[in-house]
Design a protein around this motif. Structure first.
Motif, PDB file in Angstrom:
ATOM      1  N   ALA A 166      -9.860 -29.687 -27.803  1.00  0.00           N
ATOM      2  CA  ALA A 166      -8.885 -28.798 -27.787  1.00  0.00           C
ATOM      3  C   ALA A 166      -8.728 -28.213 -26.250  1.00  0.00           C
ATOM      4  O   ALA A 166      -7.769 -27.632 -25.970  1.00  0.00           O
ATOM      5  CB  ALA A 166      -9.546 -27.612 -28.567  1.00  0.00           C
ATOM      6  N   VAL A 167      -9.953 -28.342 -25.654  1.00  0.00           N
ATOM      7  CA  VAL A 167      -9.997 -27.665 -24.365  1.00  0.00           C
ATOM      8  C   VAL A 167      -9.328 -28.424 -23.234  1.00  0.00           C
ATOM      9  O   VAL A 167      -8.404 -28.031 -22.270  1.00  0.00           O
ATOM     10  CB  VAL A 167     -11.419 -27.472 -23.940  1.00  0.00           C
ATOM     11  CG1 VAL A 167     -11.096 -27.276 -22.046  1.00  0.00           C
ATOM     12  CG2 VAL A 167     -12.043 -26.217 -24.331  1.00  0.00           C
ATOM     13  N   ALA A 168      -9.280 -29.732 -23.211  1.00  0.00           N
ATOM     14  CA  ALA A 168      -8.647 -30.819 -22.390  1.00  0.00           C
ATOM     15  C   ALA A 168      -7.263 -30.709 -22.141  1.00  0.00           C
ATOM     16  O   ALA A 168      -6.642 -30.628 -21.085  1.00  0.00           O
ATOM     17  CB  ALA A 168      -9.137 -32.237 -22.506  1.00  0.00           C
ATOM     18  N   PRO A 169      -6.531 -30.569 -23.246  1.00  0.00           N
ATOM     19  CA  PRO A 169      -4.905 -30.027 -22.847  1.00  0.00           C
ATOM     20  C   PRO A 169      -4.793 -28.952 -22.461  1.00  0.00           C
ATOM     21  O   PRO A 169      -3.660 -28.869 -21.544  1.00  0.00           O
ATOM     22  CB  PRO A 169      -4.547 -30.488 -24.397  1.00  0.00           C
ATOM     23  CG  PRO A 169      -5.496 -31.112 -25.429  1.00  0.00           C
ATOM     24  CD  PRO A 169      -6.889 -30.713 -24.751  1.00  0.00           C
ATOM     25  N   VAL A 170      -5.420 -28.037 -22.719  1.00  0.00           N
ATOM     26  CA  VAL A 170      -5.177 -26.558 -22.254  1.00  0.00           C
ATOM     27  C   VAL A 170      -5.421 -26.787 -20.679  1.00  0.00           C
ATOM     28  O   VAL A 170      -4.720 -26.355 -19.752  1.00  0.00           O
ATOM     29  CB  VAL A 170      -6.079 -25.536 -22.732  1.00  0.00           C
ATOM     30  CG1 VAL A 170      -5.983 -24.369 -22.029  1.00  0.00           C
ATOM     31  CG2 VAL A 170      -5.680 -25.530 -24.146  1.00  0.00           C
ATOM     32  N   GLU A 171      -6.508 -27.363 -19.982  1.00  0.00           N
ATOM     33  CA  GLU A 171      -6.864 -27.503 -18.734  1.00  0.00           C
ATOM     34  C   GLU A 171      -5.702 -28.162 -18.330  1.00  0.00           C
ATOM     35  O   GLU A 171      -5.206 -28.138 -17.026  1.00  0.00           O
ATOM     36  CB  GLU A 171      -7.941 -28.156 -18.775  1.00  0.00           C
ATOM     37  CG  GLU A 171      -9.125 -27.024 -18.742  1.00  0.00           C
ATOM     38  CD  GLU A 171     -10.524 -27.558 -18.427  1.00  0.00           C
ATOM     39  OE1 GLU A 171     -11.482 -26.544 -18.384  1.00  0.00           O
ATOM     40  OE2 GLU A 171     -10.906 -28.776 -17.948  1.00  0.00           O
ATOM     41  N   TYR A 172      -5.264 -29.372 -18.947  1.00  0.00           N
ATOM     42  CA  TYR A 172      -4.101 -30.335 -18.336  1.00  0.00           C
ATOM     43  C   TYR A 172      -3.001 -29.392 -18.012  1.00  0.00           C
ATOM     44  O   TYR A 172      -2.266 -29.501 -16.861  1.00  0.00           O
ATOM     45  CB  TYR A 172      -3.607 -31.399 -19.257  1.00  0.00           C
ATOM     46  CG  TYR A 172      -2.426 -32.149 -19.089  1.00  0.00           C
ATOM     47  CD1 TYR A 172      -2.392 -32.859 -18.011  1.00  0.00           C
ATOM     48  CD2 TYR A 172      -1.212 -31.633 -19.693  1.00  0.00           C
ATOM     49  CE1 TYR A 172      -1.341 -33.730 -17.735  1.00  0.00           C
ATOM     50  CE2 TYR A 172      -0.120 -32.643 -19.249  1.00  0.00           C
ATOM     51  CZ  TYR A 172       0.020 -33.450 -18.533  1.00  0.00           C
ATOM     52  OH  TYR A 172       1.241 -34.009 -17.951  1.00  0.00           O
ATOM     53  N   PHE A 173      -2.550 -28.479 -18.955  1.00  0.00           N
ATOM     54  CA  PHE A 173      -1.289 -27.461 -18.639  1.00  0.00           C
ATOM     55  C   PHE A 173      -1.688 -26.668 -17.696  1.00  0.00           C
ATOM     56  O   PHE A 173      -0.619 -26.162 -16.995  1.00  0.00           O
ATOM     57  CB  PHE A 173      -0.789 -27.071 -19.825  1.00  0.00           C
ATOM     58  CG  PHE A 173      -0.123 -28.067 -20.841  1.00  0.00           C
ATOM     59  CD1 PHE A 173       1.058 -28.654 -20.518  1.00  0.00           C
ATOM     60  CD2 PHE A 173      -0.656 -28.461 -21.950  1.00  0.00           C
ATOM     61  CE1 PHE A 173       1.556 -29.775 -21.151  1.00  0.00           C
ATOM     62  CE2 PHE A 173      -0.233 -29.589 -22.622  1.00  0.00           C
ATOM     63  CZ  PHE A 173       1.162 -29.835 -22.282  1.00  0.00           C
ATOM     64  N   ILE A 174      -2.729 -26.175 -17.372  1.00  0.00           N
ATOM     65  CA  ILE A 174      -2.972 -25.350 -16.291  1.00  0.00           C
ATOM     66  C   ILE A 174      -2.986 -25.778 -15.028  1.00  0.00           C
ATOM     67  O   ILE A 174      -2.621 -25.406 -14.253  1.00  0.00           O
ATOM     68  CB  ILE A 174      -4.588 -24.685 -16.521  1.00  0.00           C
ATOM     69  CG1 ILE A 174      -4.648 -23.743 -17.649  1.00  0.00           C
ATOM     70  CG2 ILE A 174      -5.298 -23.893 -15.284  1.00  0.00           C
ATOM     71  CD1 ILE A 174      -5.968 -23.510 -18.037  1.00  0.00           C
ATOM     72  N   ILE A 175      -3.429 -27.087 -14.999  1.00  0.00           N
ATOM     73  CA  ILE A 175      -3.308 -27.841 -13.687  1.00  0.00           C
ATOM     74  C   ILE A 175      -1.816 -28.055 -13.407  1.00  0.00           C
ATOM     75  O   ILE A 175      -1.321 -27.899 -12.359  1.00  0.00           O
ATOM     76  CB  ILE A 175      -4.184 -29.170 -13.760  1.00  0.00           C
ATOM     77  CG1 ILE A 175      -5.591 -28.822 -13.674  1.00  0.00           C
ATOM     78  CG2 ILE A 175      -3.824 -30.040 -12.496  1.00  0.00           C
ATOM     79  CD1 ILE A 175      -6.548 -29.952 -14.210  1.00  0.00           C
ATOM     80  N   ARG A 176      -1.200 -28.563 -14.485  1.00  0.00           N
ATOM     81  CA  ARG A 176       0.549 -28.704 -14.144  1.00  0.00           C
ATOM     82  C   ARG A 176       1.037 -27.492 -13.411  1.00  0.00           C
ATOM     83  O   ARG A 176       1.867 -27.449 -12.900  1.00  0.00           O
ATOM     84  CB  ARG A 176       0.980 -29.169 -15.611  1.00  0.00           C
ATOM     85  CG  ARG A 176       0.851 -30.685 -15.734  1.00  0.00           C
ATOM     86  CD  ARG A 176       1.790 -30.904 -16.959  1.00  0.00           C
ATOM     87  NE  ARG A 176       3.178 -30.841 -16.863  1.00  0.00           N
ATOM     88  CZ  ARG A 176       3.938 -30.978 -17.662  1.00  0.00           C
ATOM     89  NH1 ARG A 176       3.531 -31.278 -18.841  1.00  0.00           N
ATOM     90  NH2 ARG A 176       5.346 -30.889 -17.550  1.00  0.00           N
ATOM     91  N   VAL A 177       0.777 -26.200 -14.300  1.00  0.00           N
ATOM     92  CA  VAL A 177       1.234 -25.081 -13.941  1.00  0.00           C
ATOM     93  C   VAL A 177       0.891 -24.770 -12.326  1.00  0.00           C
ATOM     94  O   VAL A 177       1.807 -24.270 -11.630  1.00  0.00           O
ATOM     95  CB  VAL A 177       0.752 -23.804 -14.794  1.00  0.00           C
ATOM     96  CG1 VAL A 177       1.166 -22.453 -14.136  1.00  0.00           C
ATOM     97  CG2 VAL A 177       1.398 -23.930 -16.056  1.00  0.00           C
ATOM     98  N   ILE A 178      -0.462 -25.100 -12.036  1.00  0.00           N
ATOM     99  CA  ILE A 178      -0.772 -24.884 -10.595  1.00  0.00           C
ATOM    100  C   ILE A 178       0.097 -25.857  -9.708  1.00  0.00           C
ATOM    101  O   ILE A 178       0.349 -25.413  -8.635  1.00  0.00           O
ATOM    102  CB  ILE A 178      -2.362 -25.081 -10.468  1.00  0.00           C
ATOM    103  CG1 ILE A 178      -3.198 -23.928 -11.194  1.00  0.00           C
ATOM    104  CG2 ILE A 178      -2.840 -25.429  -9.120  1.00  0.00           C
ATOM    105  CD1 ILE A 178      -4.613 -24.349 -11.411  1.00  0.00           C
TER     106      ILE A 178
END
Length: 197
Positions: A166-178
């Protein structure tokens, strides 16, 4: 690497380690429901360090952030297996770009080549880096540490896997936004040897 570039990398790494520590403390206080299980987003700053600057920088950031976070907690006990997991998160996120070959295009290789390298490949590389960092570092190694040193029931590894998925995809999208933020990405691009996104 020039001295100025190394100092700037060190400053950004320290800032991202601090962010990881703060996120970890917040999640320990509000998103933990037992000593074994918590939802946390403390890995994404460490993944950014490894992904941008390489596996050694990521390893150092993971180890440093984990040890400082443990020492700042109410029960300051460093679990070496969990610290190894944090090291794996940082180093794996730095190894993936090296292995997939996501080096920056040089000026001599032309604009077409540079545009080709900015296509799907950096997004795929980032996805693999985040997935491996989470599955091996966050879930597998840290779960082994919880089972062997903290007495977590082995069935708890399945709960940990669910949290990781659950957490890994959220972190992926956070990094993409950054990486899509122009000012942040230009600062990181200048210091990184790799295409970011």
């Amino acid at each position: 690497m020039s001295g100025s570039k190394a100092v700037r990398r060190l400053c950004i790494t320290a800032m991202l380690m601090s962010l990881s520590i703060v996120i970890g403390i917040i999640c320990k206080n509000w998103l933990t429901w037992s000593i074994y299980y918590r939802v946390t987003f403390e890995n994404f700053p460490i993944i950014v360090v490894g992904y941008c600057f390489g596996p050694l920088w990521g390893l150092a950031a993971g180890v440093g952030a984990d040890i400082i976070s443990c020492l700042c907690s109410t029960n300051p006990m460093v679990n070496p297996v969990i610290t190894l997991g944090a090291a794996a998160v940082g180093s794996l996120s730095g190894l993936v770009p090296m292995l997939i070959g996501r080096k920056k295009a040089t000026a001599s290789s032309g604009e077409a080549s540079a545009e080709r390298k900015r296509g799907l490949r950096p997004a795929f590389t980032l996805a693999v880096a985040v997935a491996l960092a989470h599955l091996i570092g966050q879930w597998l190694i840290k779960s082994i540490g919880k089972v062997t040193m903290l007495g977590m029931p082995k069935i708890g590894m399945l709960i940990g896997l669910g949290i990781t998925l659950a957490v890994a995809p959220v972190e992926y999208f956070i990094i993409r936004v950054i990486f899509k933020n122009r000012s942040v990405s230009s600062a990181l691009r200048e210091l990184s040897d790799y295409e970011l996104y």
